[in-house]
Design an enzyme around this catalytic site. Structure first.
Site, short mmCIF file in Angstrom:
data_model
loop_
_atom_site.label_atom_id
_atom_site.label_comp_id
_atom_site.label_asym_id
_atom_site.label_seq_id
_atom_site.Cartn_x
_atom_site.Cartn_y
_atom_site.Cartn_z
N CYS A 278 -0.44 -7.02 -7.09
CA CYS A 278 0.64 -7.60 -6.29
C CYS A 278 0.82 -9.12 -6.43
O CYS A 278 1.94 -9.60 -6.55
CB CYS A 278 0.51 -7.21 -4.83
SG CYS A 278 -0.95 -7.86 -4.00
N ASP A 330 0.23 7.85 1.92
CA ASP A 330 0.20 6.62 2.70
C ASP A 330 -1.08 5.85 2.40
O ASP A 330 -2.10 6.45 2.05
CB ASP A 330 0.19 6.93 4.20
CG ASP A 330 1.57 7.38 4.71
OD1 ASP A 330 2.51 7.39 3.90
OD2 ASP A 330 1.67 7.71 5.90
N HIS A 336 -1.42 -7.56 0.80
CA HIS A 336 -0.33 -7.33 -0.14
C HIS A 336 0.47 -8.63 -0.21
O HIS A 336 0.61 -9.32 0.79
CB HIS A 336 0.55 -6.16 0.31
CG HIS A 336 1.69 -5.90 -0.61
ND1 HIS A 336 1.54 -5.91 -1.99
CD2 HIS A 336 3.01 -5.65 -0.39
CE1 HIS A 336 2.71 -5.67 -2.56
NE2 HIS A 336 3.61 -5.51 -1.61
N ASP A 359 10.24 -8.07 -3.06
CA ASP A 359 8.91 -7.59 -3.45
C ASP A 359 9.02 -6.90 -4.81
O ASP A 359 9.67 -5.87 -4.94
CB ASP A 359 8.39 -6.62 -2.38
CG ASP A 359 6.94 -6.24 -2.59
OD1 ASP A 359 6.40 -6.50 -3.69
OD2 ASP A 359 6.33 -5.67 -1.65
#
Length: 698
Positions: A278, A330, A336, A359
């Site tokens: 990320c 999930d 993040h 994002d």
């Protein structure tokens, strides 16, 4: 033939690049192109072979994209006049001396960004002809009030548009760490690569004319970039990998910045660069946004929920032995990282202007493509999950409930163990303006945790997402209330130092909350993980039965040796410990804790006073803390304004406890405070980071 009968033609052009670039705040770009910002005039001078006669005229044509058209506003034809006109493209004659015309051209504040061609249209002696004068790049203009990306605060604009190095927060809620990142938006060739990202998008390939016309809108550009920085659908820039195995590419933790990545993407013929996680996607998207003139920053959310089914809760499963189970899609990521870009939301209304979440990490498809945003931060705070774009996903990232289930192996059904409405979306962080300290922006995303407003916003969002659910039926806020209170409590406490190469020492603290004797069966496990919760390998387990006197508290020691975790620890340095504690006839109590081990330190020192265009010696110091040699050592160094490209140094094998000293030379090209970044990797330590601020004198 007299002079008057010669065909009128330009002989030379002076783009006045230095003064134009300074006026347009683009003088930091290394490349020498004419780089301009929209809505602002620029001057150039044109020398003609003779003076303009009566009945002769000069006009101009600007165009962008492969299919320029006036109706799409990707082409404009306009005369040279004696005054400026407001609104569209216009050319004004500033002076005319000795057949040298000084001309000022103004662009509209909503012009598409990108490469433009400027031509002149000459009418002379009944003939019309068009001559190409040159090319320029047009960018967004955050200095101009009428531009949708306008940022009024001077110091914020300096940071969010012109700062080319930064800090990204990583780690976990109980151990927030940071890594330096070289955005490098002004480095040679980077702006051109960033512009070419738009020409590789699916939208451009499907319908170039419309795509280029829509590049006037920061919402559109931001959304396209969020899709293009990941390589999932469209040969975008970076290929994501969270497996813990990075063969065939680079461990995501080894990158020091975006420059290397963008150059490699171009060099490979625009194939996704391997590998990113990320913060790599976010650091790279930040480079592209700032290069275009869209103010942007990198934001980290700790305990970030990845809610795949829009029910605002994430379900996490364990088996009765405390082993985390990969059930359901999930997940909760330890952290993040995404971006915020600053612009107006003409589609939603002024209360949603300002910071917008973008994002680029590929998590969920949106309109069939891995892209996310822009989602207004103000809308997230108010629970307006019905607004564009991808609001339910972003809202859940910071607000979802975390539901823990323990799987019953005998009749293979999960049983709900605990519901936590407060752990998700903590310490939302970004680098402060003008300094390297952490700024907490959690309150921009949500009302204070536990406040009545926060409750109301959550119920409002849930009502919009699940209009038919009776309130509270799906929300963890109500599920746990009728559960019987457990008779024991437990938590993990760290009792020693947490360092790679050392034994991990913790204690499970169990407390009897009742005035009866209790017997507790405890199943414990420890796994090395990737920061997003991907399980790598079990490294330790233990089962014990403990008797607790009324109200007694005991500490049960947990020891995990280096030999046990060494082979399975990833660059994340994360170990997840869990304990399932069972008192007969009662629901289990689940205790969990993620720990992060510290790397040995890597030190950088400047050995001389740094000055522009003068070589500077820098030294790296590293001590091998292990009782075994470390080999395959590589030092990677980069820093915008301090050295061109990056430096790779192979470091000889280090004997046990040996100290290494490596000297290298950098050549600063710009004055001011610059950030030097280093990444040291070897067979025992995949990514050790260091960063150093260097003041460079003129």
């Amino acid at each position: 033939m007299t002079r008057a009968q010669e065909t009128l033609e330009p002989q030379s052009i002076n783009w006045q690049a230095t003064s134009n670039r300074r006026a347009h705040h683009t003088d930091r770009f290394s490349s020498q192109e004419l780089i301009l910002r929209r809505g602002q005039s620029f001057n150039f001078s044109l020398s003609l072979n003779r003076s303009l006669g009566t009945g002769e005229s000069l006009g101009f044509v600007v165009s962008t994209g492969p299919q320029p058209s006036e109706s799409a506003r990707t082409k404009a034809v306009f005369p040279l006049s004696n005054r400026t006109s407001r609104g569209g493209w216009s050319a004004e004659l500033v002076s005319n001396k000795d057949n040298i015309l000084t001309i000022s051209i103004s662009s509209p504040v909503n012009a598409p960004v990108g490469w433009y061609t400027l031509s002149t249209q000459i009418s002379s002696q009944g003939k019309d002809f068009i001559l190409k004068l040159g090319m320029f790049i047009l960018l967004f203009n955050p200095w101009l009030q009428e531009d949708g990306v306008f940022m009024s605060n001077h110091v914020e604009r300096e940071e969010y548009v012109l700062e080319d190095a930064g800090i990204i927060y990583v780690g976990s809620t109980n151990r927030i760490g940071m890594v330096g990142w070289n955005f490098g938006q002004f480095e040679e060739g980077i702006l051109n690569i960033c512009l070419s990202i738009l020409d590789h998008s699916l939208n451009f390939r499907r319908d170039p004319a419309t795509d280029v016309a829509r590049r006037n809108d920061p919402k559109y550009v931001g959304r396209v970039l969020s899709a293009m920085v990941n390589g999932n659908d469209d040969n975008g820039v970076i290929s994501g990998n969270w497996s813990g195995n990075y063969t065939g590419g680079r461990d995501p933790r080894n990158w020091n910045g975006s420059v290397e990545i963008l150059k490699e993407w171009k060099k490979s013929g625009f194939r996704p660069v391997r590998f990113g996680q990320c913060w790599v996607f976010a650091g790279t998207l930040n480079t592209v946004l700032r290069s275009f003139g869209i103010p942007s920053r990198v934001v980290t959310n700790f305990n970030s929920a990845h809610d795949t089914d829009r029910n605002l809760s994430v379900d996490v499963y364990y088996d009765p032995y405390g082993r985390p189970m990969d059930k359901g899609s999930d997940s909760v990521w330890n952290f993040h990282v995404w971006n915020e870009a600053w612009f107006v939301r003409t589609d939603l209304g002024p209360s949603y202007n300002g910071w917008q979440v973008l994002d680029a990490t590929p998590q969920e498809r949106s309109q069939g493509v891995f892209q996310c945003g822009p989602a207004s931060v103000a809308a997230v705070r108010e629970g307006d999950v019905n607004l564009d774009f991808d609001m339910p996903f972003v809202f859940a990232e910071v607000n979802a409930d975390r539901i823990t289930w323990i799987y019953d192996v005998y009749n293979s059904t999960p049983k709900q163990n605990a519901a936590d409405a407060h752990s998700i979306g903590r310490y939302i962080s970004t680098k402060a303006v003008g300094s390297n300290s952490r700024m907490d922006i959690t309150e921009k995303y949500k009302h204070p945790e536990g406040s009545s407003q926060e409750r109301q916003v959550f119920e409002k969002a849930l009502g919009k997402l699940k209009p038919h659910a009776s309130f509270g039926a799906t929300s963890a806020r109500h599920l746990a209330e009728d559960e019987r209170e457990p008779s024991i409590s437990g938590k993990f406490k760290v009792t020693g130092i947490l360092e790679v190469g050392k034994e991990v020492n913790m204690a499970l603290i169990l407390k009897n909350l009742t005035s009866d004797m209790k017997t507790v069966t405890v199943n414990m496990t420890a796994w090395t993980i990737v920061y997003n919760g991907t399980l790598v390998h079990e490294v330790w387990k233990d089962s014990v039965t403990i008797s607790l006197d009324p109200n007694e508290e005991i500490q049960h020691p947990v020891k995990i040796t280096y030999a046990q975790y060494e082979k399975y620890l990833k660059a994340d340095n994360m170990i997840r410990t869990t304990a399932v504690c069972q008192v007969s006839e009662e629901a289990e109590v689940l205790v969990e804790r993620d720990i992060i081990l510290d790397n040995p330190s890597l030190t950088l020192e400047v050995l001389d006073q740094a000055q522009v265009q003068k070589p500077v010696n820098v030294q790296m110091l590293f001590s091998n803390p292990l009782d075994e040699p470390v080999k395959d050592c590589v030092l990677m160094v980069e820093g915008s304004g301090l050295l061109l490209g990056s430096l790779r140094i192979d470091v000889p094998t280090l004997r046990p406890k040996e100290r290494s000293r490596v000297r290298f030379e950098i050549l600063p090209t710009r004055s001011g405070t610059k950030q030097l970044l280093a990444d040291f990797s070897c067979n025992k330590f995949p990514a050790i980071k260091a960063m150093l601020s260097i003041d460079v004198a003129e």
